[in-house]
Motif scaffolding. Structure first.
Motif, PDB file in Angstrom:
ATOM      1  N   CYS A   1       0.851  -1.179   0.000  1.00 43.60           N
ATOM      2  CA  CYS A   1       0.000   0.000   0.000  1.00 43.60           C
ATOM      3  C   CYS A   1       0.893   1.236   0.000  1.00 43.60           C
ATOM      4  CB  CYS A   1      -0.883  -0.019   1.243  1.00 43.60           C
ATOM      5  SG  CYS A   1      -2.003   1.380   1.398  1.00 43.60           S
ATOM      6  N   ALA A   2       0.470   2.288  -0.671  1.00 44.06           N
ATOM      7  CA  ALA A   2       1.256   3.527  -0.729  1.00 44.06           C
ATOM      8  C   ALA A   2       0.324   4.726  -0.737  1.00 44.06           C
ATOM      9  CB  ALA A   2       2.158   3.540  -1.963  1.00 44.06           C
ATOM     10  N   SER A   3       0.888   5.886  -0.451  1.00 47.14           N
ATOM     11  CA  SER A   3       0.106   7.122  -0.505  1.00 47.14           C
ATOM     12  C   SER A   3       0.984   8.259  -1.006  1.00 47.14           C
ATOM     13  CB  SER A   3      -0.475   7.468   0.864  1.00 47.14           C
ATOM     14  OG  SER A   3       0.545   7.884   1.752  1.00 47.14           O
ATOM     15  N   SER A   4       0.344   9.306  -1.518  1.00 46.99           N
ATOM     16  CA  SER A   4       1.060  10.507  -1.955  1.00 46.99           C
ATOM     17  C   SER A   4       0.117  11.690  -1.890  1.00 46.99           C
ATOM     18  CB  SER A   4       1.617  10.341  -3.372  1.00 46.99           C
ATOM     19  OG  SER A   4       0.578  10.326  -4.329  1.00 46.99           O
ATOM     20  N   ASP A   5       0.689  12.916  -1.902  1.00 49.33           N
ATOM     21  CA  ASP A   5      -0.199  14.071  -1.882  1.00 49.33           C
ATOM     22  C   ASP A   5      -0.047  14.965  -3.106  1.00 49.33           C
ATOM     23  OD1 ASP A   5       1.653  16.184   0.511  1.00 49.33           O
ATOM     24  OD2 ASP A   5       2.182  15.357  -1.441  1.00 49.33           O
ATOM     25  N   GLY A   6       1.024  14.838  -3.845  1.00 47.18           N
ATOM     26  CA  GLY A   6       1.199  15.626  -5.059  1.00 47.18           C
ATOM     27  C   GLY A   6       1.428  17.095  -4.826  1.00 47.18           C
ATOM     28  N   ALA A   7       1.727  17.489  -3.606  1.00 51.34           N
ATOM     29  CA  ALA A   7       1.915  18.908  -3.300  1.00 51.34           C
ATOM     30  C   ALA A   7       3.129  19.458  -4.037  1.00 51.34           C
ATOM     31  CB  ALA A   7       2.103  19.101  -1.790  1.00 51.34           C
ATOM     32  N   GLY A   8       2.956  20.585  -4.695  1.00 50.06           N
ATOM     33  CA  GLY A   8       4.059  21.223  -5.401  1.00 50.06           C
ATOM     34  C   GLY A   8       4.593  20.400  -6.557  1.00 50.06           C
ATOM     35  N   GLY A   9       3.794  19.518  -7.103  1.00 55.29           N
ATOM     36  CA  GLY A   9       4.242  18.688  -8.221  1.00 55.29           C
ATOM     37  C   GLY A   9       5.146  17.545  -7.818  1.00 55.29           C
TER      38      GLY A   9
ATOM     39  N   GLU B   1       6.045  11.905  -4.945  1.00 55.03           N
ATOM     40  CA  GLU B   1       6.714  10.872  -4.161  1.00 55.03           C
ATOM     41  C   GLU B   1       5.690   9.990  -3.465  1.00 55.03           C
ATOM     42  OE1 GLU B   1       9.080  12.597  -1.148  1.00 55.03           O
ATOM     43  OE2 GLU B   1       9.361  10.720  -0.041  1.00 55.03           O
ATOM     44  N   GLN B   2       5.864   8.689  -3.584  1.00 58.55           N
ATOM     45  CA  GLN B   2       4.956   7.764  -2.928  1.00 58.55           C
ATOM     46  C   GLN B   2       5.628   7.170  -1.689  1.00 58.55           C
ATOM     47  OE1 GLN B   2       3.052   4.920  -5.503  1.00 58.55           O
ATOM     48  NE2 GLN B   2       2.427   6.483  -6.977  1.00 58.55           N
ATOM     49  N   TYR B   3       4.846   7.104  -0.624  1.00 57.87           N
ATOM     50  CA  TYR B   3       5.297   6.509   0.630  1.00 57.87           C
ATOM     51  C   TYR B   3       4.665   5.129   0.742  1.00 57.87           C
ATOM     52  CZ  TYR B   3       6.554  11.295   1.882  1.00 57.87           C
ATOM     53  OH  TYR B   3       7.090  12.554   1.907  1.00 57.87           O
TER      54      TYR B   3
END
Lengths: 114, 112
Positions: A91-99, A102-104
């Protein structure tokens, strides 16, 4: 280190059983992902969520289903496990802030179906 | 469909030797990311490259993004046993920004 959790870490289960793999993140990320990875192989996206109540299937066909009722929680369910489902699920997550996309990743669940 | 290939698939080096993995995409990428996965572990983000021809360094690691934005490389100078793992490149699936296609990976083994 990112705050993303998966349970169980290891699961051995018989054919035909229903299972749910849990994934939670405390970072408030909108985007969450499920990947399937066989040993030594690349990651394949099986499910994706843009946010609450928004899910879609990935590029690898999977018999699993997902739900996203809360931002922090993205469980994956297999209604009837089969030996072909034996794999590692990440499972991973990302926020896309500022382009920055990065996936955690969480630690993964190693599933064995007997 | 979009494919991201990496070579070599596997490399075994002596500690202190250099190592390079190459990543090639079938389509132009808006950016390229690199991840490292230790044996038995999960992928950990290393870096993101966005600009054509971009070069970034992290200590002994040098990352490059090709001029055509279809290829990338990761070079490790003077490898150490802590560098052991599989290195994956990843690029956005065409038409999206946040969904990734991962490369086939290069597994690095370092011995003393």
């Amino acid at each position: 280190e990112a705050d993303i959790y998966q349970t169980p870490r290891y699961l051995v289960i018989g054919t035909g059983k229903k299972i749910t793999l849990e994934c939670s993140q405390t970072m408030g990320h909108d985007k969450m992902y499920w990947y399937q990875q066989d040993p030594g192989m690349e990651l394949h996206l099986i499910h994706y969520s843009y946010g609450v109540n928004s899910t879609e299937k990935g590029d690898l066909s999977s018999e699993s289903t997902v739900s996203r009722i809360r931002t922090e929680h993205f469980p994956l369910t297999l209604e009837s496990a089969r030996p072909s489902h034996t794999s590692q699920y990440l499972c991973a997550s990302s926020d896309g802030a500022g382009g920055n996309y990065e996936q955690y990743f969480g630690p993964g669940t190693r599933l064995t179906v007997t | 469909g979009q494919q991201v290939m990496q070579i070599p698939q596997y490399q075994h080096v002596q500690e202190g030797e250099d190592f390079t993995t190459y990543c090639n995409s079938s389509t132009t990428l808006s950016n390229i990311q690199w991840y490292k996965q230790r044996p038995g572990g999960h992928p950990v983000f290393l870096i993101q490259l966005v600009k054509s021809g971009e070069v970034k360094k992290q200590k002994r690691l040098t990352f490059q993004f090709g001029e055509a934005k279809k290829n990338s490389s990761l070079h490790i100078t003077a490898t150490q046993t802590t560098d052991v793992g599989t290195y994956f490149c990843a690029g956005p699936i065409t038409g999206t920004a946040s969904k990734l296609t991962f490369g086939t990976g290069t597994r690095l083994q370092v011995t003393l």
